[in-house]
Design a protein around this motif. Structure first.
Motif, PDB file in Angstrom:
ATOM      1  N   UNK A  29       0.804  -1.226   0.000  1.00 37.90           N
ATOM      2  CA  UNK A  29       0.000   0.000   0.000  1.00 37.90           C
ATOM      3  C   UNK A  29       0.830   1.264   0.000  1.00 37.90           C
ATOM      4  N   UNK A  30       2.036   1.181  -0.521  1.00 37.50           N
ATOM      5  CA  UNK A  30       2.924   2.340  -0.479  1.00 37.50           C
ATOM      6  C   UNK A  30       2.515   3.415  -1.490  1.00 37.50           C
ATOM      7  N   UNK A  31       2.135   2.988  -2.695  1.00 35.63           N
ATOM      8  CA  UNK A  31       1.776   3.998  -3.707  1.00 35.63           C
ATOM      9  C   UNK A  31       0.542   4.807  -3.301  1.00 35.63           C
TER      10      UNK A  31
ATOM     11  N   UNK B 140      -2.537  -9.260  10.118  1.00 33.83           N
ATOM     12  CA  UNK B 140      -3.678  -8.341  10.090  1.00 33.83           C
ATOM     13  C   UNK B 140      -3.303  -6.988  10.685  1.00 33.83           C
ATOM     14  N   UNK B 141      -3.597  -5.905   9.967  1.00 33.71           N
ATOM     15  CA  UNK B 141      -3.257  -4.575  10.481  1.00 33.71           C
ATOM     16  C   UNK B 141      -4.302  -4.127  11.504  1.00 33.71           C
ATOM     17  N   UNK B 142      -3.992  -3.046  12.191  1.00 31.64           N
ATOM     18  CA  UNK B 142      -4.881  -2.565  13.261  1.00 31.64           C
ATOM     19  C   UNK B 142      -6.248  -2.162  12.710  1.00 31.64           C
ATOM     20  N   UNK B 143      -6.276  -1.556  11.528  1.00 33.82           N
ATOM     21  CA  UNK B 143      -7.561  -1.128  10.951  1.00 33.82           C
ATOM     22  C   UNK B 143      -8.448  -2.339  10.652  1.00 33.82           C
TER      23      UNK B 143
ATOM     24  N   UNK C 272     -15.648  -1.603  -5.716  1.00 35.63           N
ATOM     25  CA  UNK C 272     -15.559  -0.150  -5.547  1.00 35.63           C
ATOM     26  C   UNK C 272     -14.371   0.212  -4.658  1.00 35.63           C
ATOM     27  N   UNK C 273     -14.164  -0.554  -3.591  1.00 36.66           N
ATOM     28  CA  UNK C 273     -13.009  -0.294  -2.716  1.00 36.66           C
ATOM     29  C   UNK C 273     -11.700  -0.512  -3.477  1.00 36.66           C
ATOM     30  N   UNK C 274     -11.671  -1.568  -4.248  1.00 35.19           N
ATOM     31  CA  UNK C 274     -10.464  -1.927  -5.003  1.00 35.19           C
ATOM     32  C   UNK C 274     -10.070  -0.814  -5.978  1.00 35.19           C
TER      33      UNK C 274
ATOM     34  N   UNK D  11      -8.367   2.252   1.674  1.00 38.98           N
ATOM     35  CA  UNK D  11      -7.179   1.489   2.064  1.00 38.98           C
ATOM     36  C   UNK D  11      -7.153   0.110   1.403  1.00 38.98           C
ATOM     37  N   UNK D  12      -8.159  -0.212   0.610  1.00 47.76           N
ATOM     38  CA  UNK D  12      -8.134  -1.464  -0.161  1.00 47.76           C
ATOM     39  C   UNK D  12      -7.902  -1.222  -1.642  1.00 47.76           C
ATOM     40  N   UNK D  13      -7.420  -0.017  -1.981  1.00 51.31           N
ATOM     41  CA  UNK D  13      -7.089   0.279  -3.369  1.00 51.31           C
ATOM     42  C   UNK D  13      -6.030  -0.712  -3.859  1.00 51.31           C
TER      43      UNK D  13
END
Ligand SMILES: [Zn+2]
Ligand SMILES: [Zn+2]
Ligand SMILES: [Zn+2]
Length: 750
Positions: free
Chosen positions: A16-18, A105-108, A161-163, A169-171
């Motif tokens: 998720x850096x970009x 798994x991240x905190x979010x 849609x999220x993707x 954050x799910x882009x």
């Protein structure tokens, strides 16, 4: 106004850096773009100086799992200010080298799974660009959903849609899923009959665990076996069925506060537990901890991890206690990944199976770390770490290295770096060798590799050596055989980026020596061109060869025999009975079936047997670990280990053995004997280092998993002004051998 071109290196792809760069660039009103390139991210930003500075500061502070190691900035001519965009990845093979590791798994996502009303409330496969499966689901590169085992799950409208939303954050989160469109879980009984689905399956699985049953769980990188870690009978049952006598089991705890109640936890250990790699961390258990004795018999340590998938979290939180969580296999075979395979192989072990329909493309074990004198060190490199590079190298050739025999792994050296595979287990079974071959195929395809050299151990009978010979033929590559302890030292040099000569203490179990004997207590002078054996433990014989690994008393007999054959004979009879004792004595006397060794690991075993730590070890190094824990409670002065003038220098342990036996016979406490032995070795290390007076000292080999020995050796040598290097990201044990082979072979070819 100004325009900067930036090249960013570190953990910057598949995490998720970009989108992160996009958000901060937009937030500061900058123009430009961000783009993935091979192994790095390129950015151009244009705007006011203040805004650029603020952008750079935030960029450098990117949060885990991303990590920025290096930003190279150059001034560029300004262009028309276009709004900031994410450009598609640079085409072709340039991006192929991007293969991210599986992340906890991240905190979010944790929050979402725990929040009623959220779309993904209690959904076991929740993930985003910052977390979730990667390496374990990738079929081929570039890393896109269509080339992962998620390809069979069509995205629902909400996920799509999220993707597609760059602000989400799910882009472009490739494994994105939800209860509507993603994988599901179900529970089977021991016969493979489905008994429940989804939430009901979870509830029933928890009930089974809490009533002492054994659950096979299809996790992230393979099947695992779970049971109640506070229930000694359940843990014993798992040991019997899995045929694992004493080797400690890893534990899964619900949360950090539960860990704190069971073990001492330093800041660094806490950070390791909570990191995106979420490894097993070796901790010192506190007295009265709610952990069954059978979890780690005779050890003050426990291996602890926190849940790294929502599925693990849902299980262990509902169970509200520590669970044993160990790989789903018999003894040391590779983990089962498919349900059919698991039903067949684990049917006699598990009482029920909690499974899911997201295929696991390759087994990935849990990683293992422990805190040493220099911070956390990785002892088993797998989930969360593999297959990331471990070293930078300026090499003229590409090398594929196939590692050792125990704790197998492979490494690839090309395009300026060495990449280490996940832990593959001991190559003792046909399935383990098949996994080695599959991993080679994976690496060749993923990294588009064309090795000029295939490196392997000097041992002619290792399965990895035979595979190397075959693969080298198929690839038309040269073969390069690297001596085992040379590779141990070279692995540390690779990690630290050192080509200059070092003095390497390779203190280890056993490895095939250049002279055909069994090495393991070696002092090597190593540089880019090769190595010279400058000192070694005085040799002794191992009656029965490899059997000594599981029967430390055999090492002790060999040791005593080399000093006093009559005494050894009496000991053989006492320990093995008249008949077997006589056989062993004559094997030693006639030098039949008793290979000569200079192994430090076997010296440890011998001493442990002589201070009466038991006749058998259920895994290699077990009794040496017990000796270490014993020594922690004792005090003792070092015994003499003089040098015998010869080339190589012989480190004569006989006076030490004499002192040990006489103190033992005088009734000195075992803990004090163990402490004296450790002190003797650290003092020996210092004298060896002082003798050769090198610019740098390297510690490598399995014996330095012994924290007491490692700490004492470093302290003594550094007090005298010597600089000492130890590995941290490459395992100090045979799991790091492939890195050393790759490094040595690459330099030998240069
Ligand atoms: Zn997440
Ligand atoms: Zn969905
Ligand atoms: Zn080794």
């Amino acid at each position: 106004m100004a325009r900067l071109g930036l090249i960013v290196r570190g953990v910057v792809q598949g995490v998720g850096f970009r989108p992160f760069v996009y958000r901060i660039a937009r937030a500061h009103g900058l123009a430009g773009f961000v783009q993935n390139q091979r192994g790095r991210v390129a950015i151009e930003v244009q705007g006011e100086r203040d805004a650029l500075d603020a952008f750079l500061a935030e960029l450098g502070a990117a949060e885990a799992p991303a990590r920025v190691d290096e930003i190279v900035a150059t001034e560029m001519p300004e262009t028309d200010a276009e709004p900031f965009v994410i450009r598609s990845s640079e085409a072709s093979s340039e991006v192929r080298a991007t293969l991210p590791a599986d992340l906890a798994t991240c905190a979010d996502c944790q929050r979402e799974v725990a929040t009623p009303g959220e779309r993904r409330y209690r959904y076991p496969f929740t993930n985003c660009t910052r977390c979730g499966p990667r390496y374990s689901i990738v079929e081929s590169l570039p890393y896109d959903r269509a080339r992962t085992s998620m390809k069979g799950f069509a995205l629902c409208a909400a996920c799509a849609a999220e993707y597609a939303n760059v602000a989400d954050r799910r882009f472009h989160a490739q494994p994105i899923a939800c209860p509507k469109c993603g994988p599901r879980i179900w529970l089977l009984d021991a016969a493979g009959v489905e008994v429940a689905r989804d939430d009901a399956a979870l509830d029933q699985a928890v009930r089974l665990l809490c009533s002492g049953r054994i659950l096979a769980l299809r996790g992230l990188g393979g099947f695992q076996l779970l049971c109640d870690a506070t229930d000694d009978a359940a843990v014993q049952r798992l040991r019997e069925r899995k045929r694992r006598e004493q080797k400690p089991f890893a534990l899964l705890f619900p949360d950090l506060s539960a860990v704190r109640a069971a073990a001492k936890l330093s800041f660094d250990e806490e950070r390791a537990l909570m990191g995106p790699e979420a490894p097993i961390v070796l901790l010192r258990r506190t007295p009265g901890a709610r952990v069954a004795p059978a979890v780690a018999p005779d050890s003050p340590l426990i291996g602890v991890m926190l849940p790294y998938t929502p599925l693990h979290a849902l299980l262990v939180e509902a169970a509200a206690r520590a669970l044993v969580c160990t790989s789903g296999n018999l003894s040391e075979e590779p983990m089962a990944t498919d349900l059919d395979d698991a039903l067949e192989r684990l049917g006699a072990i598990a009482d029920a199976f909690l499974t899911h329909d997201r295929p696991i493309v390759r087994p990935v074990d849990d990683s293992l770390v422990r805190l040493g004198p220099r911070g956390t060190a990785i002892l088993r490199r797998a989930r969360g770490f593999a297959p990331q590079p471990v070293a930078k190298i300026d090499a003229p050739v590409a090398v594929l290295a196939l590692g050792a025999h125990m704790k197998g792994s492979i490494a690839l050296c090309q395009r300026g770096e060495i990449i280490l595979s996940q832990h593959l287990g001991d190559l003792e079974s046909p399935s383990a060798v098949r996994l080695l071959e599959r991993t080679i195929d994976d690496f060749l395809a993923f990294f588009d590799a064309k090795p000029d050299v295939v490196a392997c151990d000097l041992h002619p009978d290792y399965a990895s050596t035979r595979v190397a010979e075959r693969i080298a033929g198929e690839l038309g590559a040269r073969i390069c055989r690297v001596q085992h302890h040379h590779a141990h030292v070279a692995a540390v040099m690779a990690e630290h980026g050192i080509d200059d000569p070092v003095l390497g203490l390779a203190w280890d179990g056993t490895g095939f020596g250049s002279d055909g004997t069994v090495w393991g207590g070696e002092v090597l002078r190593v540089n880019a061109a090769g190595f010279e054996r400058v000192a070694a433990l005085r040799g002794f014989r191992l009656p029965g060869g490899d059997r000594a690994m599981r029967e430390p008393r055999r090492s002790a007999l060999g040791l005593v025999h080399a000093m006093d054959p009559e005494r050894a004979e009496a000991l053989a009879e006492e320990w093995f009975g008249e008949r077997d004792g006589h056989v062993l004595s004559s094997m030693l006397a006639q030098e039949i079936g008793s290979p000569l060794t200079s192994s430090m690991g076997r010296l440890f075993d011998a001493v442990a047997a002589l201070v009466d730590l038991g006749p058998r070890a259920s895994f290699e190094g077990q009794i040496a670990m017990q000796l270490e824990h014993l020594a922690e409670r004792g005090r003792g002065a070092p015994w003499p280990i003089p040098f015998e003038a010869s080339n190589p220098l012989r480190l004569d342990w006989r006076p030490m053995l004499e002192a040990l036996l006489s103190e033992r016979d005088r009734g000195v406490d075992r803990a004090d004997l163990a402490a004296s032995f450790h002190a003797s070795l650290a003092e020996l290390a210092l004298r060896v280092v002082g003798h050769f007076s090198p610019a740098r000292v390297v510690l490598g080999g399995g014996c330095f998993q012994n924290r007491l020995l490692e700490t004492a050796t470093i302290e003594l040598c550094e007090r005298e002004g010597f600089s000492v290097l130890t590995p941290r990201t490459v395992p100090v044990n045979d799991g790091g051998i492939a890195v050393g082979q790759a490094w040595a072979a690459a330099h030998a070819a240069g």
